[in-house]
Design a protein around this motif. Sequence first.
Motif, PDB file in Angstrom:
ATOM      1  N   GLU A 172       0.814  -1.299  -0.052  1.00 11.22           N
ATOM      2  CA  GLU A 172       0.074  -0.077  -0.125  1.00 11.22           C
ATOM      3  C   GLU A 172       0.812   1.353  -0.050  1.00 11.22           C
ATOM      4  O   GLU A 172       2.058   1.417   0.628  1.00 11.22           O
ATOM      5  N   PRO A 173       0.389   2.245  -0.797  1.00 11.29           N
ATOM      6  CA  PRO A 173       1.166   3.656  -0.608  1.00 11.29           C
ATOM      7  C   PRO A 173       1.375   3.880   0.926  1.00 11.29           C
ATOM      8  O   PRO A 173       0.611   3.922   1.521  1.00 11.29           O
ATOM      9  N   PRO A 174       2.541   4.861   1.199  1.00 16.48           N
ATOM     10  CA  PRO A 174       2.899   5.204   2.324  1.00 16.48           C
ATOM     11  C   PRO A 174       1.791   6.216   2.847  1.00 16.48           C
ATOM     12  O   PRO A 174       1.312   6.958   2.140  1.00 16.48           O
ATOM     13  N   ASP A 175       1.682   6.539   4.081  1.00 23.04           N
ATOM     14  CA  ASP A 175       0.632   7.567   4.530  1.00 23.04           C
ATOM     15  C   ASP A 175       1.438   9.048   4.319  1.00 23.04           C
ATOM     16  O   ASP A 175       2.621   8.935   4.474  1.00 23.04           O
ATOM     17  N   GLY A 176       0.651   9.820   4.055  1.00 25.76           N
ATOM     18  CA  GLY A 176       1.067  11.066   3.887  1.00 25.76           C
ATOM     19  C   GLY A 176       1.798  11.346   2.470  1.00 25.76           C
ATOM     20  O   GLY A 176       2.386  12.475   2.066  1.00 25.76           O
ATOM     21  N   LEU A 177       1.612  10.305   1.467  1.00 20.97           N
ATOM     22  CA  LEU A 177       2.263  10.308   0.069  1.00 20.97           C
ATOM     23  C   LEU A 177       1.336  11.471  -0.510  1.00 20.97           C
ATOM     24  O   LEU A 177       0.050  11.510  -0.485  1.00 20.97           O
ATOM     25  N   ALA A 258       2.559   5.946 -11.620  1.00 19.58           N
ATOM     26  CA  ALA A 258       3.452   7.138 -10.968  1.00 19.58           C
ATOM     27  C   ALA A 258       4.634   6.665 -10.506  1.00 19.58           C
ATOM     28  O   ALA A 258       4.934   5.697 -10.078  1.00 19.58           O
ATOM     29  N   ALA A 259       5.623   7.828 -10.566  1.00 19.45           N
ATOM     30  CA  ALA A 259       7.169   7.390 -10.046  1.00 19.45           C
ATOM     31  C   ALA A 259       7.153   8.079  -8.652  1.00 19.45           C
ATOM     32  O   ALA A 259       6.568   9.488  -8.495  1.00 19.45           O
ATOM     33  N   VAL A 260       7.496   7.329  -7.539  1.00 16.35           N
ATOM     34  CA  VAL A 260       7.307   7.824  -6.372  1.00 16.35           C
ATOM     35  C   VAL A 260       8.983   8.442  -5.837  1.00 16.35           C
ATOM     36  O   VAL A 260       9.655   7.318  -6.036  1.00 16.35           O
ATOM     37  N   HIS A 261       9.092   9.398  -5.342  1.00 13.59           N
ATOM     38  CA  HIS A 261      10.391   9.993  -4.870  1.00 13.59           C
ATOM     39  C   HIS A 261      10.044  11.085  -3.804  1.00 13.59           C
ATOM     40  O   HIS A 261       9.118  12.036  -4.198  1.00 13.59           O
ATOM     41  N   ASP A 262      10.786  11.017  -2.829  1.00 18.26           N
ATOM     42  CA  ASP A 262      10.899  11.983  -1.737  1.00 18.26           C
ATOM     43  C   ASP A 262       9.360  12.411  -1.262  1.00 18.26           C
ATOM     44  O   ASP A 262       8.913  13.411  -1.252  1.00 18.26           O
ATOM     45  N   GLY A 263       8.417  11.257  -1.179  1.00 18.81           N
ATOM     46  CA  GLY A 263       7.196  11.623  -0.392  1.00 18.81           C
ATOM     47  C   GLY A 263       6.460  11.939  -1.563  1.00 18.81           C
ATOM     48  O   GLY A 263       5.171  12.176  -0.938  1.00 18.81           O
ATOM     49  N   ALA A 264       6.557  11.940  -2.754  1.00 18.10           N
ATOM     50  CA  ALA A 264       5.573  12.474  -3.952  1.00 18.10           C
ATOM     51  C   ALA A 264       5.335  11.277  -4.909  1.00 18.10           C
ATOM     52  O   ALA A 264       6.526  10.883  -5.163  1.00 18.10           O
ATOM     53  N   THR A 297      17.337   1.965  -7.414  1.00 15.67           N
ATOM     54  CA  THR A 297      15.896   1.483  -7.315  1.00 15.67           C
ATOM     55  C   THR A 297      15.090   2.539  -8.027  1.00 15.67           C
ATOM     56  O   THR A 297      15.037   3.792  -7.989  1.00 15.67           O
ATOM     57  N   LEU A 298      13.717   2.062  -8.396  1.00 17.80           N
ATOM     58  CA  LEU A 298      12.845   3.033  -8.805  1.00 17.80           C
ATOM     59  C   LEU A 298      11.537   2.429  -8.260  1.00 17.80           C
ATOM     60  O   LEU A 298      11.436   1.221  -8.408  1.00 17.80           O
ATOM     61  N   THR A 299      10.719   3.386  -7.526  1.00 13.99           N
ATOM     62  CA  THR A 299       9.739   3.132  -6.883  1.00 13.99           C
ATOM     63  C   THR A 299       8.435   3.342  -7.742  1.00 13.99           C
ATOM     64  O   THR A 299       8.181   4.673  -8.122  1.00 13.99           O
ATOM     65  N   LEU A 300       7.724   2.543  -8.114  1.00 18.86           N
ATOM     66  CA  LEU A 300       6.423   2.810  -9.018  1.00 18.86           C
ATOM     67  C   LEU A 300       5.050   2.547  -8.336  1.00 18.86           C
ATOM     68  O   LEU A 300       4.973   1.537  -7.454  1.00 18.86           O
ATOM     69  N   LEU A 301       4.211   3.529  -8.449  1.00 20.21           N
ATOM     70  CA  LEU A 301       2.616   3.280  -8.150  1.00 20.21           C
ATOM     71  C   LEU A 301       1.841   2.929  -9.159  1.00 20.21           C
ATOM     72  O   LEU A 301       1.882   3.822 -10.122  1.00 20.21           O
ATOM     73  N   SER A 302       1.252   1.872  -9.225  1.00 18.74           N
ATOM     74  CA  SER A 302       0.410   1.520 -10.253  1.00 18.74           C
ATOM     75  C   SER A 302      -1.251   1.238  -9.560  1.00 18.74           C
ATOM     76  O   SER A 302      -1.353   0.814  -8.648  1.00 18.74           O
ATOM     77  N   ALA A 303      -2.210   1.739 -10.575  1.00 15.22           N
ATOM     78  CA  ALA A 303      -3.597   1.855 -10.068  1.00 15.22           C
ATOM     79  C   ALA A 303      -4.240   1.367 -11.442  1.00 15.22           C
ATOM     80  O   ALA A 303      -3.956   2.145 -12.439  1.00 15.22           O
TER      81      ALA A 303
END
Length: 320
Positions: A172-177, A258-264, A297-303
Amino acid sequence: MSKLETLGVLAHRGGLIAEHPQLTVGVVHAVSRPTGLELELLARRPLDRRTAEQRQADIRAGRTGPPPAPRRLLPAFDEGMELRVGWLDEDGRPHWEFGSWQGSSGDFFGGTDGPSLRTRLHFPPRYSHVPVVLAWPEIGFPETVVDLPLPDRATVERGTVSIWDAPLDGREPPDGLTYRAEDAPLDEPHVEAGRIVAAPRVLNREEHAAVVLTRVTALGDLLALEISSVARGERAAAASATAFPPREPARAPGAAIAAVHDGAATWARSHTGSAAGGYETFEASTGYTVRRPAGSTLTLLSAWPAAGLPARCTTVELDA
């Protein structure tokens, strides 16, 4: 089961395999499965910088371009006018393959790209290596044989798995993203000159829908991604209705990335996409470009809300 439902083994890291004044050819993607080798190539011609007047003058003077290249492997009856691609068997005999072709005239809005051809071909099962033969004699490009290294049979059989059974480590995406859209769309770079830096993997999945990362190509500070979205049954019907709404413009098919970096999380905008679907099946392939992170590393968010897939984050290891 379709090819999009089978996670194959990365067969080649990509990059240019032929460079000639009249044509360059590079590997965009190569995947081995026990059923065969899937090879995607992109050929690019130089930009014609002549004015219309210069072209007409050259035609009147009989200057029509370089002389045709000699034929050794192409059959005498061949009358093609584009790049031909095949493979050589153990006896050196060519087997020409016919794939899906996508062309571009290049030079959009004063750009620097020449015309290009992109093709996806399906060879029979090949292991350890395959001699690929390229030919376009009409433009002066000589017949060229490139020996591509491939994984062995055991590696391919061990690594090929259904996307419904492949390992999945989405969270799950982190809180506060926070979420935002890319400030400006990022065009796909010259992927045929880049290097594939991650193996295919599943990003997101429920019982009848899945999102698969099929390719990550690095070129400079950009990463070009190819995403496959597959759904079956009721989820396919819902995804098809969203991708092909009646009396409305077609929408970008499949999952959002979406690419996730520094809380965004920065939603990427698709630059290519194709889809086919109906009440029982839906399959889409979509291209995205994101900025390459500083680390490995690359963090990806998919939906994929239309197919019932909530947002999930996956960390992808990038090869150097």
